[in-house]
Design a protein around this motif. Sequence first.
Motif, mmCIF file in Angstrom:
data_model
loop_
_atom_site.group_PDB
_atom_site.id
_atom_site.type_symbol
_atom_site.label_atom_id
_atom_site.label_comp_id
_atom_site.label_asym_id
_atom_site.label_seq_id
_atom_site.Cartn_x
_atom_site.Cartn_y
_atom_site.Cartn_z
ATOM 1 N N ILE A 68 0.841 -1.205 0.000
ATOM 2 C CA ILE A 68 0.000 0.000 0.000
ATOM 3 C C ILE A 68 0.877 1.257 0.000
ATOM 4 C CG2 ILE A 68 -1.644 1.356 1.363
ATOM 5 C CD1 ILE A 68 -2.823 -1.323 2.335
ATOM 6 N N GLY A 69 1.942 1.219 0.809
ATOM 7 C CA GLY A 69 2.852 2.362 0.885
ATOM 8 C C GLY A 69 3.521 2.647 -0.444
ATOM 9 N N GLY A 74 3.910 5.984 -5.272
ATOM 10 C CA GLY A 74 3.883 6.184 -6.720
ATOM 11 C C GLY A 74 2.789 7.147 -7.151
ATOM 12 N N GLN A 75 1.582 6.982 -6.568
ATOM 13 C CA GLN A 75 0.465 7.850 -6.928
ATOM 14 C C GLN A 75 0.727 9.300 -6.508
ATOM 15 O OE1 GLN A 75 -2.928 6.006 -5.094
ATOM 16 N NE2 GLN A 75 -2.971 4.282 -6.534
ATOM 17 N N MET A 76 1.274 9.455 -5.314
ATOM 18 C CA MET A 76 1.563 10.813 -4.834
ATOM 19 C C MET A 76 2.652 11.476 -5.657
ATOM 20 S SD MET A 76 1.199 10.910 -0.703
ATOM 21 C CE MET A 76 1.442 12.665 -0.791
ATOM 22 N N ALA A 77 3.626 10.691 -6.092
ATOM 23 C CA ALA A 77 4.708 11.246 -6.902
ATOM 24 C C ALA A 77 4.151 11.838 -8.191
ATOM 25 C CB ALA A 77 5.747 10.180 -7.207
ATOM 26 N N VAL A 78 3.219 11.086 -8.827
ATOM 27 C CA VAL A 78 2.626 11.563 -10.078
ATOM 28 C C VAL A 78 1.780 12.807 -9.829
ATOM 29 C CG1 VAL A 78 0.986 11.008 -11.914
ATOM 30 C CG2 VAL A 78 2.646 9.287 -11.161
ATOM 31 N N GLN A 79 0.955 12.778 -8.790
ATOM 32 C CA GLN A 79 0.035 13.878 -8.541
ATOM 33 C C GLN A 79 0.741 15.132 -8.031
ATOM 34 O OE1 GLN A 79 -3.103 12.328 -6.073
ATOM 35 N NE2 GLN A 79 -3.856 10.949 -7.668
ATOM 36 N N THR A 80 1.719 14.940 -7.159
ATOM 37 C CA THR A 80 2.454 16.124 -6.678
ATOM 38 C C THR A 80 3.285 16.741 -7.794
ATOM 39 O OG1 THR A 80 4.241 14.684 -5.841
ATOM 40 C CG2 THR A 80 2.578 15.391 -4.263
ATOM 41 N N GLU A 81 3.801 15.897 -8.707
ATOM 42 C CA GLU A 81 4.538 16.436 -9.848
ATOM 43 C C GLU A 81 3.610 17.246 -10.746
ATOM 44 O OE1 GLU A 81 7.438 17.508 -12.423
ATOM 45 O OE2 GLU A 81 7.659 16.570 -10.449
#
Length: 344
Positions: A68-69, A74-81
């Motif tokens: 989950i982590g 990965g999801q946060m990396a895409v969205q924060t970018e």
Amino acid sequence: MPERIVALSRAVSDLATRKMDEIQAVTNTTKILALNALIEAMRAGEAGRGFAVVAQEVKAISERITCIGEELRGQMAVQTEELNTLGKRLVSQLRGGRLADLALNMIDIIDRNLYERSCDVRWWATDSAVVDCAAAPTADHCHHASHRLAVILGAYTVYLDLWVVDSRGTVLANGRPDRYRRVVGSSVAGESWFRDAMATRSGADFAVADIAVNDLLDRSTVATYATAIREGGEEDGKVIGVLGIFFDWQAQSQGVVDSVRLTEEERSRTRCLLVDRRHRVIAASDQRGVLTEAFSLRTDGHTHGTYTDEKGNVVGYALTPGYETYRGLGWYGVIVQESISGHG
């Protein structure tokens, strides 16, 4: 300020990364503990069977948390970018739009100022003392014209000097003969402003030269405006000479580029420029490159806009809009601002 959006986005991303690393460290420790517990349960044999089941479940849960982590990372990396990119774009648009508006205001001030110069030269060319000097350049007439020009200079402090020139290009009188002693008697027949003024069709027309250093005015940088002196001071009279007026460009233009409304923090990373139609720098807030630097301005055919250059600087620009009957000279106001992260 708009940059705060990008800073917060970066801070959220950094915080999320740190916390995910902490979670990863905890789950790794949990896995090790579960493994040790499983080993001890196997050593205990039948008595440790129930404990082994618990250890297996703990191990499975820690592995699930790890998955989950990683998915969250990965999801946060895409969205924060994406958020960071959108934030930077927003900052660039907001900041660039403001800089373009400031550049327009800057060049508009110059246009209004130079419109007055174009009016002055056409008006003063009809002064009787100026007309008499050009028509009959006697000592008395030239002295009277010099005195009259001196009076004008006393009221109009933006000029360095005013010259009456005969039709052959010889200077007959100037307003500051004590200060500029080499002017009278000099030939300006080869100067573009003289030739263009002689060729004007009527007293409503005027000539203007590129910003340049004038040797006869102690190598001062001037904006030169000129028009024909005509018989009787009439608009359609015969051309008998030229009146040249020399605007104190360095002092006046420096005041304009220095007075752009920037915050104190912005001033240290912002360069305000005036560039001519060839994109040659003719005024700069940092006083660098004046008359020697060709600024690489990208307008893509637009008269007013903004872009980010190859160094990450935001550039706002605006083409001269002209004022009243003054159409402008194809000059631009330009403001170049470094990003906060790139400064210092």
